[in-house]
Design an enzyme around this catalytic site. Structure first.
Site, PDB file in Angstrom:
ATOM      1  N   HIS A   1      10.975  -1.585 -13.633  1.00  0.00           N
ATOM      2  CA  HIS A   1      11.712  -1.856 -12.398  1.00  0.00           C
ATOM      3  C   HIS A   1      13.161  -1.392 -12.504  1.00  0.00           C
ATOM      4  CE1 HIS A   1       8.246  -4.422 -11.648  1.00  0.00           C
ATOM      5  NE2 HIS A   1       8.629  -4.581 -10.403  1.00  0.00           N
TER       6      HIS A   1
ATOM      7  N   SER B   1       0.870  -1.182   0.000  1.00  0.00           N
ATOM      8  CA  SER B   1       0.000   0.000   0.000  1.00  0.00           C
ATOM      9  C   SER B   1       0.899   1.223   0.000  1.00  0.00           C
ATOM     10  CB  SER B   1      -0.884   0.007   1.252  1.00  0.00           C
ATOM     11  OG  SER B   1      -1.724  -1.125   1.314  1.00  0.00           O
ATOM     12  N   GLU B   2       1.420   1.560  -1.155  1.00  0.00           N
ATOM     13  CA  GLU B   2       2.405   2.646  -1.204  1.00  0.00           C
ATOM     14  C   GLU B   2       1.824   3.969  -0.728  1.00  0.00           C
ATOM     15  OE1 GLU B   2       2.397   0.183  -3.342  1.00  0.00           O
ATOM     16  OE2 GLU B   2       4.468  -0.518  -3.281  1.00  0.00           O
TER      17      GLU B   2
END
Ligand SMILES: Cc1ncc(C[n+]2csc(CCOP(=O)(O)OP(=O)(O)O)c2C)c(N)n1
Ligand SMILES: [Mg+2]
Lengths: 334, 326
Positions: B129, B59-60
Site C-alpha cells: 500500500h 472491481s478494479e
C-alpha cells in the site's frame, strides 16, 4: 412470398438476411483459411466456422448504432455488421487495404463506423469495456445497446464476474453473449468449470435469468437477441445468454483439433447451422433459385475481395509511427 | 489566492472540469458519498449528484474497463484506483487496452480518460500500500503519466489531463495530501509535458517527482546555507510527455545532475533521464550522473525502516556533498 416463408414473427426479408449473413461469414472464413494455407495470411487467425448463426442472429437483430464488442475470434461478428470482406481479408493478409491497414491484425478487427468497437485478445477484457459503452448510453439517454461476445472459457476469468455484477447493479443496456463451443483452446470447458453451463449457471449470482439457447439455430438466436435488446432499451438492464455451438475448425490457424473425441465433429456437422437454415427456408417455400442467387452473389463478393487483396500493396512503413497518441504521432518527449 | 491542501486541490481540480464539461464523470470505490478513502473527492457527490459521481464495487477491472468503454464512446471519465498498488490487479487496462487501442485500430478508437491513483510511501502502510508505480506506467507506449507535487499543480495538471485526448495516469502522492500551498482563484489549466524549475542554482541539477520534490528543495536550501553549494531543483511533473528540453538546458548550465527517486532502483524514470543526458549532454557534464533511489527492495512498514529506505533530504545532502567533493 413474404407470407409463405414467414408464418411467425420473423419476416421473409429477415430470414433471407439471416441466411445471406451466415453464408457470407462461412464463405469469407473458408477463404481466409485457404489463404492461410497458401501462406498469404500471416500470423494467427481464429475462425468461427460452425458458429455463424450466433453472429448472424445477433447482428441482424441490431439497429444501426448498436455496438459490438468481439474477441480475437471476431471475423464473423465484424463481417456480420456489414464490414466489407475485402477490408477483413486485407487486414488478415497485412495489406494496405485492410481494416486497420495491418496495424491490428486478425485478432483486433475494428470498424467504428459499423459499430464494431473492437476485437479484444485478452480474455475477458472487453466485458467491462462493453459495460462502459453501455454506461455512456445510459448516462446520455442514448438508445443503443452494447453487445459483447465471448467464449465459454471466458466465464472463468475475473473480468467476466466483475462485469456481470457491475452491469447488473447499474442496470446497463448491455447484452453478454457466451458462445459455448465446448472448448477453450484445446481443453474441454467441462474439465475446468464447476458448473455444467459456464455462463447460464452463473447468471443467478448476478440476479439474471438463466438463458441457454441453440446457437446453431439462427431464428432462435434472433428471437433471443431481439428480446434482450428490447429489455436493454427499456432500461431493464443486462442479459447473459449462453448459446450452444461448436467450431468446425481448430482453435486457431492449422490446429487439427486432435483432442476432440471421435465422431463429435461429425455429429455437430449434422447440425451445421447453414445446412439446417437452408433446409428450413426450402421447407418454408423459398425456391432453390433464390438461395442459389444469394450464394452466387456472396461467392462473387469474396472472389472480388480476394483479387483486390492479392493486388493490394503492403502498408507503407510510415504508419509505424502514427496514432500512438492523439496528435497522430508517437512523440513522448520534446 | 487561497491556501489549499493537496487533497482539496484534487477535488477542486475535478470540480473545475466537471462544471465545465458535462461529459466528465467520476467513478471509483467509496469516492461518492464517502468522499474517497483519502478524502480527496469530498463534496463532489453533493455538487454533481449521483449520476456523475458514482460509487463502484471493489472491481478494479470493471472500473477501468467501464472508464475505457465510456471514453471510447464519448465521455471523459475520471476513474479512481484507491491505492496505486492495486493497478497490478487491473494491469491489462494499463498495459494492453488503454494504450494500444488507438494504434491497433489505425486511429479509430480513442480513449480520453484519466486514472487517478493514491501513490507513494511514507504512511507506514507496508509493501502493498506504499508503492510509487510511475515506473510501471512510464514504460508503456500510448500512456501519459503525470505526477504532481503541489496543490496548484494538482489542479492545473488535472485540468490538462481531463482535457487531453489520450489516456492519462494521474499519480497523487498520499503523503502530500495534507500538505498546503497557495492557489490562485479562478480557473487553472496547466500543460502536460512541462517540467518546472523550482529553485535556480549553478552548481548541480536535482531532478525530483512528487514527495521527493519538497525533500530536494529542503536539501538544496541546506546545501546552500550550510555548504555554499547552489543546486537547481526541477520538478519533472510529467514523465510522459517528458520535458527533456528544460532538463538538458539545466544540465548545460550546472554540469552536474542528480535524480531523487522514491521507487525501487531498477528501470527507474531516473535511469531513463540519465541515459538521455548521457546521450545528449555528455560533454556538458563535469562528473558522474548520480541516482538517489530507494534500494531495490519491497517497502518495510515500520517507520524507522521506511524512513531509512525512501530518500530523505539528509541523504540527498550527503550524496550531493560526497559527489561534488570527489
Ligand atoms: C487472459 C488470457 N489468458 C489466456 C489467453 C490465451 N487464450 C486465447 S484464446 C483462449 C481460449 C478461450 O476460450 P473461449 O473463451 O472458450 O473462446 P473460444 O476460443 O472457444 O472462442 C485462451 C486460453 C488469453 N488470450 N488471454
Ligand atoms: Mg470456447
Amino acid at each position: 412470398m413474404s407470407k409463405k416463408i414467414s408464418p411467425d414473427d420473423i419476416s421473409a426479408e429477415v430470414r433471407l438476411e439471416l441466411y445471406r449473413t451466415q453464408v457470407r461469414l462461412r464463405e469469407a472464413e473458408q477463404r481466409a483459411f485457404d489463404l492461410f494455407l497458401q501462406n498469404l495470411v500471416k500470423g494467427t487467425s481464429h475462425l468461427s466456422l460452425g458458429q455463424e448463426a450466433i453472429a448472424a442472429g445477433f447482428a441482424v437483430a441490431m439497429q444501426k448504432g448498436d455496438l459490438s464488442f468481439c474477441t480475437y475470434r471476431g471475423h464473423a461478428h465484424t463481417l456480420a455488421r456489414g464490414v466489407p470482406v475485402e477490408k477483413v481479408l486485407g487486414e488478415l493478409m497485412s495489406r494496405d487495404n485492410g481494416l486497420m491497414r495491418g496495424k491490428g491484425g486478425s485478432m483486433h478487427l475494428t470498424s467504428v463506423e459499423h459499430g464494431v468497437m473492437g476485437s479484444y485478445a485478452i480474455i475477458g477484457a472487453h466485458l467491462p469495456i462493453a459495460c462502459g459503452a453501455a454506461w455512456r448510453a445510459q448516462y446520455r439517454g442514448d438508445s443503443d445497446v452494447s453487445v459483447c461476445f465471448f467464449g465459454d472459457g471466458t466465464t472463468n476469468i475475473g473480468a467476466f464476474h466483475e462485469a456481470l455484477n457491475f452491469a447488473a447493479i447499474w442496470k446497463l443496456p448491455v447484452v453478454f453473449v457466451c458462445e459455448n463451443n465446448l472448448y477453450m483452446e484445446y481443453t474441454p470447458i467441462a474439465d475446468v468449470t464447476a458448473v455444467e453451463h459456464p455462463a447460464a449457471d452463473r447468471a443467478a449470482a448476478y440476479g439474471l435469468e438463466r438463458i441457454i439457447i441453440d446457437g446453431n439455430d439462427a431464428d432462435e438466436v434472433l428471437r433471443t437477441a431481439r428480446s434482450a435488446y428490447e429489455r436493454a432499451r427499456r432500461g431493464d438492464g443486462p442479459s447473459l445468454i449462453e448459446a450452444m455451438t461448436y467450431r468446425h475448425s481448430g482453435h486457431s490457424r492449422a490446429d487439427p483439433a486432435k483432442y476432440r473425441p471421435e465422431g463429435e465433429l461429425e455429429r455437430w456437422k449434422e447440425r451445421d447451422p447453414i445446412k439446417m437454415y437452408r433446409a428450413r427456408l426450402l421447407n418454408l417455400g423459398v425456391s432453390e433459385t433464390v438461395l442459389n442467387a444469394i450464394e452466387q452473389e456472396i461467392k462473387d463478393e469474396i472472389e472480388a475481395a480476394t483479387v483486390a487483396c492479392k493486388a493490394a500493396p503492403p502498408p507503407s512503413t510510415d504508419i509505424i509511427f502514427t496514432d500512438v497518441y492523439a496528435d497522430g504521432g508517437w512523440a513522448w518527449r520534446n | 489566492m487561497a491556501e489549499l491542501t493537496y487533497r482539496d486541490a484534487v477535488a477542486r481540480g475535478i470540480a473545475q472540469e466537471m462544471a465545465r464539461d458535462p461529459d466528465v464523470v467520476l467513478i471509483g470505490e467509496d469516492i461518492a458519498k464517502a468522499g474517497g478513502v483519502f478524502k480527496a473527492t469530498v463534496g463532489l457527490y453533493e455538487q454533481f449528484g449521483p449520476r456523475r459521481v458514482r460509487d463502484t464495487p471493489i472491481s478494479e477491472q470493471a472500473i477501468l474497463g467501464a472508464a475505457m468503454g465510456a471514453a471510447m464512446t464519448g465521455l471523459k471519465p475520471i476513474a479512481e484506483i484507491m491505492f496505486a498498488d492495486f493497478a497490478a490487479v487491473c494491469w491489462d487496462y494499463f498495459a494492453n487496452e488503454f494504450p494500444k487501442s488507438r494504434y491497433m485500430t489505425n486511429g479509430q478508437v480513442k480513449t480520453p480518460l484519466v486514472v487517478r491513483l493514491g501513490n507513494g510511501g511514507g504512511a507506514r502502510f507496508g509493501a502493498q500500500h506504499s508503492q510509487s508505480v510511475e515506473n510501471w506506467c512510464m514504460m508503456i507506449p500510448g500512456l501519459k503519466v503525470v505526477v504532481p507535487s503541489s496543490p496548484v499543480d494538482v489542479i492545473g495538471l488535472m485540468a490538462a489531463a481531463v482535457r487531453d485526448p489520450d489516456p492519462v495516469i494521474f499519480l497523487e502522492h498520499k503523503s502530500l495530501y495534507a500538505t498546503k500551498g497557495e492557489v490562485p482563484d479562478g480557473e487553472i489549466v496547466d500543460t502536460l509535458g512541462t517540467a518546472k524549475i523550482l529553485r535556480h542554482g549553478k552548481d548541480a541539477t536535482i531532478l525530483a517527482l512528487a514527495l521527493m520534490v519538497p525533500r530536494a528543495l529542503e536539501a538544496a536550501n541546506r546545501l546552500h546555507a550550510e555548504h555554499g553549494i547552489d543546486c537547481e531543483v526541477i520538478d519533472v511533473r510529467s514523465l510522459v510527455p517528458l520535458d527533456t528540453q528544460t532538463i538538458l538546458a539545466s544540465v548545460a548550465r550546472t554540469h552536474r545532475v542528480f535524480t531523487v527517486e522514491e521507487n525501487p532502483r531498477l528501470c527507474g524514470w531516473g535511469a531513463e533521464l540519465m541515459s538521455i543526458i548521457a546521450d545528449e549532454a555528455f560533454y556538458d557534464l563535469d562528473g558522474p550522473l548520480v541516482r538517489i533511489t530507494t534500494p531495490h527492495i519491497p517497502l518495510p512498514a515500520a517507520d524507522v525502516l521506511e524512513d531509512l529506505v525512501i530518500p530523505s533530504s539528509a541523504r540527498i545532502v550527503e550524496t550531493v556533498l560526497r559527489t561534488l567533493s570527489n
